[in-house]
Design a protein around this motif. Structure first.
Motif, PDB file in Angstrom:
ATOM      1  N   GLY A 187       9.554   6.396  27.851  1.00  0.00           N
ATOM      2  CA  GLY A 187       8.933   7.667  27.479  1.00  0.00           C
ATOM      3  C   GLY A 187       8.201   7.575  26.153  1.00  0.00           C
ATOM      4  O   GLY A 187       8.317   6.590  25.419  1.00  0.00           O
ATOM      5  N   ARG A 188       7.447   8.601  25.852  1.00  0.00           N
ATOM      6  CA  ARG A 188       6.727   8.660  24.577  1.00  0.00           C
ATOM      7  C   ARG A 188       7.726   8.699  23.423  1.00  0.00           C
ATOM      8  O   ARG A 188       8.792   9.306  23.527  1.00  0.00           O
ATOM      9  N   SER A 189       7.375   8.075  22.328  1.00  0.00           N
ATOM     10  CA  SER A 189       8.263   8.019  21.168  1.00  0.00           C
ATOM     11  C   SER A 189       8.605   9.422  20.677  1.00  0.00           C
ATOM     12  O   SER A 189       7.712  10.230  20.409  1.00  0.00           O
ATOM     13  N   GLY A 190       9.898   9.686  20.567  1.00  0.00           N
ATOM     14  CA  GLY A 190      10.352  10.930  19.971  1.00  0.00           C
ATOM     15  C   GLY A 190      10.656  10.749  18.498  1.00  0.00           C
ATOM     16  O   GLY A 190      10.601  11.697  17.714  1.00  0.00           O
ATOM     17  N   ALA A 191      10.969   9.523  18.122  1.00  0.00           N
ATOM     18  CA  ALA A 191      11.181   9.159  16.724  1.00  0.00           C
ATOM     19  C   ALA A 191      10.886   7.670  16.605  1.00  0.00           C
ATOM     20  O   ALA A 191      11.303   6.880  17.456  1.00  0.00           O
ATOM     21  N   LEU A 192      10.156   7.297  15.578  1.00  0.00           N
ATOM     22  CA  LEU A 192       9.853   5.883  15.332  1.00  0.00           C
ATOM     23  C   LEU A 192       9.972   5.653  13.831  1.00  0.00           C
ATOM     24  O   LEU A 192       9.298   6.310  13.042  1.00  0.00           O
ATOM     25  N   VAL A 193      10.870   4.744  13.455  1.00  0.00           N
ATOM     26  CA  VAL A 193      11.154   4.498  12.040  1.00  0.00           C
ATOM     27  C   VAL A 193      10.964   3.018  11.753  1.00  0.00           C
ATOM     28  O   VAL A 193      11.430   2.155  12.512  1.00  0.00           O
ATOM     29  N   ILE A 194      10.255   2.729  10.658  1.00  0.00           N
ATOM     30  CA  ILE A 194       9.979   1.356  10.246  1.00  0.00           C
ATOM     31  C   ILE A 194      10.511   1.144   8.838  1.00  0.00           C
ATOM     32  O   ILE A 194      10.310   1.988   7.953  1.00  0.00           O
ATOM     33  N   GLY A 195      11.189   0.036   8.634  1.00  0.00           N
ATOM     34  CA  GLY A 195      11.639  -0.353   7.309  1.00  0.00           C
ATOM     35  C   GLY A 195      10.882  -1.578   6.855  1.00  0.00           C
ATOM     36  O   GLY A 195      10.576  -2.463   7.656  1.00  0.00           O
ATOM     37  N   THR A 213       5.247  15.615  12.227  1.00  0.00           N
ATOM     38  CA  THR A 213       3.851  15.915  12.562  1.00  0.00           C
ATOM     39  C   THR A 213       2.885  14.929  11.918  1.00  0.00           C
ATOM     40  O   THR A 213       1.742  14.812  12.347  1.00  0.00           O
ATOM     41  N   ARG A 214       3.330  14.259  10.863  1.00  0.00           N
ATOM     42  CA  ARG A 214       2.529  13.241  10.189  1.00  0.00           C
ATOM     43  C   ARG A 214       3.470  12.164   9.675  1.00  0.00           C
ATOM     44  O   ARG A 214       4.679  12.394   9.552  1.00  0.00           O
ATOM     45  N   GLU A 241       7.714  20.602   9.859  1.00  0.00           N
ATOM     46  CA  GLU A 241       7.068  19.307  10.020  1.00  0.00           C
ATOM     47  C   GLU A 241       7.838  18.376  10.949  1.00  0.00           C
ATOM     48  O   GLU A 241       7.387  17.257  11.217  1.00  0.00           O
ATOM     49  N   TRP A 242       9.002  18.818  11.441  1.00  0.00           N
ATOM     50  CA  TRP A 242       9.657  18.086  12.524  1.00  0.00           C
ATOM     51  C   TRP A 242       8.965  18.518  13.817  1.00  0.00           C
ATOM     52  O   TRP A 242       8.924  19.694  14.142  1.00  0.00           O
ATOM     53  N   TYR A 243       8.414  17.557  14.540  1.00  0.00           N
ATOM     54  CA  TYR A 243       7.530  17.869  15.657  1.00  0.00           C
ATOM     55  C   TYR A 243       8.290  18.518  16.802  1.00  0.00           C
ATOM     56  O   TYR A 243       9.459  18.203  17.055  1.00  0.00           O
ATOM     57  N   ASP A 244       7.613  19.386  17.503  1.00  0.00           N
ATOM     58  CA  ASP A 244       8.229  20.137  18.595  1.00  0.00           C
ATOM     59  C   ASP A 244       7.300  20.106  19.801  1.00  0.00           C
ATOM     60  O   ASP A 244       6.216  20.690  19.782  1.00  0.00           O
ATOM     61  N   ASP A 245       7.700  19.388  20.843  1.00  0.00           N
ATOM     62  CA  ASP A 245       6.959  19.405  22.108  1.00  0.00           C
ATOM     63  C   ASP A 245       7.902  19.005  23.229  1.00  0.00           C
ATOM     64  O   ASP A 245       9.124  18.910  23.025  1.00  0.00           O
ATOM     65  N   ILE A 246       7.355  18.762  24.385  1.00  0.00           N
ATOM     66  CA  ILE A 246       8.180  18.467  25.560  1.00  0.00           C
ATOM     67  C   ILE A 246       8.978  17.179  25.415  1.00  0.00           C
ATOM     68  O   ILE A 246       9.975  16.967  26.101  1.00  0.00           O
ATOM     69  N   HIS A 247       8.574  16.314  24.482  1.00  0.00           N
ATOM     70  CA  HIS A 247       9.240  15.023  24.304  1.00  0.00           C
ATOM     71  C   HIS A 247      10.391  15.078  23.301  1.00  0.00           C
ATOM     72  O   HIS A 247      10.977  14.046  22.985  1.00  0.00           O
TER      73      HIS A 247
END
Length: 274
Positions: A187-195, A213-214, A241-247
């Motif tokens: 599925g589409r990324s709901g959260a993606l974190v990079i260190g 959102t950004r 700013e926490w994104y809200d959509d179907i994903h």
């Protein structure tokens, strides 16, 4: 999809005045995916001949706006540096077919400015800057984290072109960690974190995207504690700013972003800092 309002496609090598209804055409994977009733002319960048990836004299890396995901993936697999795995990880975050990989461009993904855009995640995570060129020849450079203002909102003026993205010289030597979460498989990324840990000075940067959102990049001169990292994220990201959509709902995205950020902190810091 046929764009039946488009009356002309112009080669970008032929300079003509920008006019209402114009749009830059890179790979076209977004433009041709849904109706674009406001468009009247496409300005095609495919024959500009820009090198997809080029090293600069100071050791920084320029990624052309027209660089495809396939080209970036191949480059990352041959890159003999510690940051190399992150290129492929972000390319795979597209979860797209090889047909999309062969056409979709880095610049197009950035200019869409969507929260789940993995090229936004990659370039923000490696402290990248965008190079913008206006119709009058004026140029601007700014961090990716400042270029993306919100979900689908960019600091891009009328007719302005995103020419390239530059990654700083030290970015290739970062030790990196990657985490991605989705509500369902493939599925589409709901959260993606990079260190990204810089071995030169021991600093740590944690970049949160897709959940927000950004993109947000948090830099610490010394590895933070779990509480410091959580406080930094919650202090910078407003509730809206926490994104809200179907994903994914905002509360779930925040929970996953904080959880993945802590996993990354543990992976990239030594025992003394845990």
């Amino acid at each position: 999809m046929d764009l039946n309002t488009v009356l002309d496609v112009r080669d970008a090598r032929r300079r003509e005045p920008w006019r209402p209804g114009d749009a830059w055409l890179g790979g076209g994977t977004y433009l041709f995916s849904e109706p674009q009733p406001h468009l009247r002319r496409l300005v095609d960048l495919s024959r500009m001949g820009w090198p997809p990836l080029s090293w600069q004299p100071d050791g920084s890396l320029d990624i052309a706006a027209t660089c495809t995901i396939t080209e970036l993936s191949r480059f990352g697999r041959t890159l003999p540096t510690t940051a190399a795995p992150l290129f492929e990880q972000c390319c795979r975050a597209f979860l797209a077919s090889f047909k999309i990989w062969n056409m979709a461009t880095v610049g197009g993904n950035l200019c869409n400015g969507l929260p789940a855009g993995p090229m936004v995640s990659l370039t923000a995570g490696l402290d990248g800057t965008v190079f913008l060129q206006g119709q009058d020849g004026a140029t601007r450079r700014m961090p990716v984290t400042e270029f993306i203002l919100g979900a689908g909102v960019k600091d891009l003026r009328e007719g302005e072109l995103l020419r390239s993205v530059r990654l700083p010289p030290n970015a290739m030597n970062f030790r990196t960690a990657f985490r991605q979460a989705s509500l369902y498989g493939l599925g589409r990324s709901g959260a993606l974190v990079i260190g990204a840990c810089d071995p030169a000075d021991g600093s740590l940067a944690v970049t949160v995207s897709a959940a927000t959102t950004r993109p947000f990049r948090f830099w610490f001169a010394l590895p933070p504690t779990a509480a410091e990292l959580r406080e930094a994220i919650d202090g910078a990201v407003r509730p809206d700013e926490w994104y809200d959509d179907i994903h994914g709902l905002p509360a779930w995205r925040r929970h996953m972003a904080l959880r993945l950020a802590e996993e990354i902190r543990r992976e990239l810091t030594t025992e003394d800092h845990r």
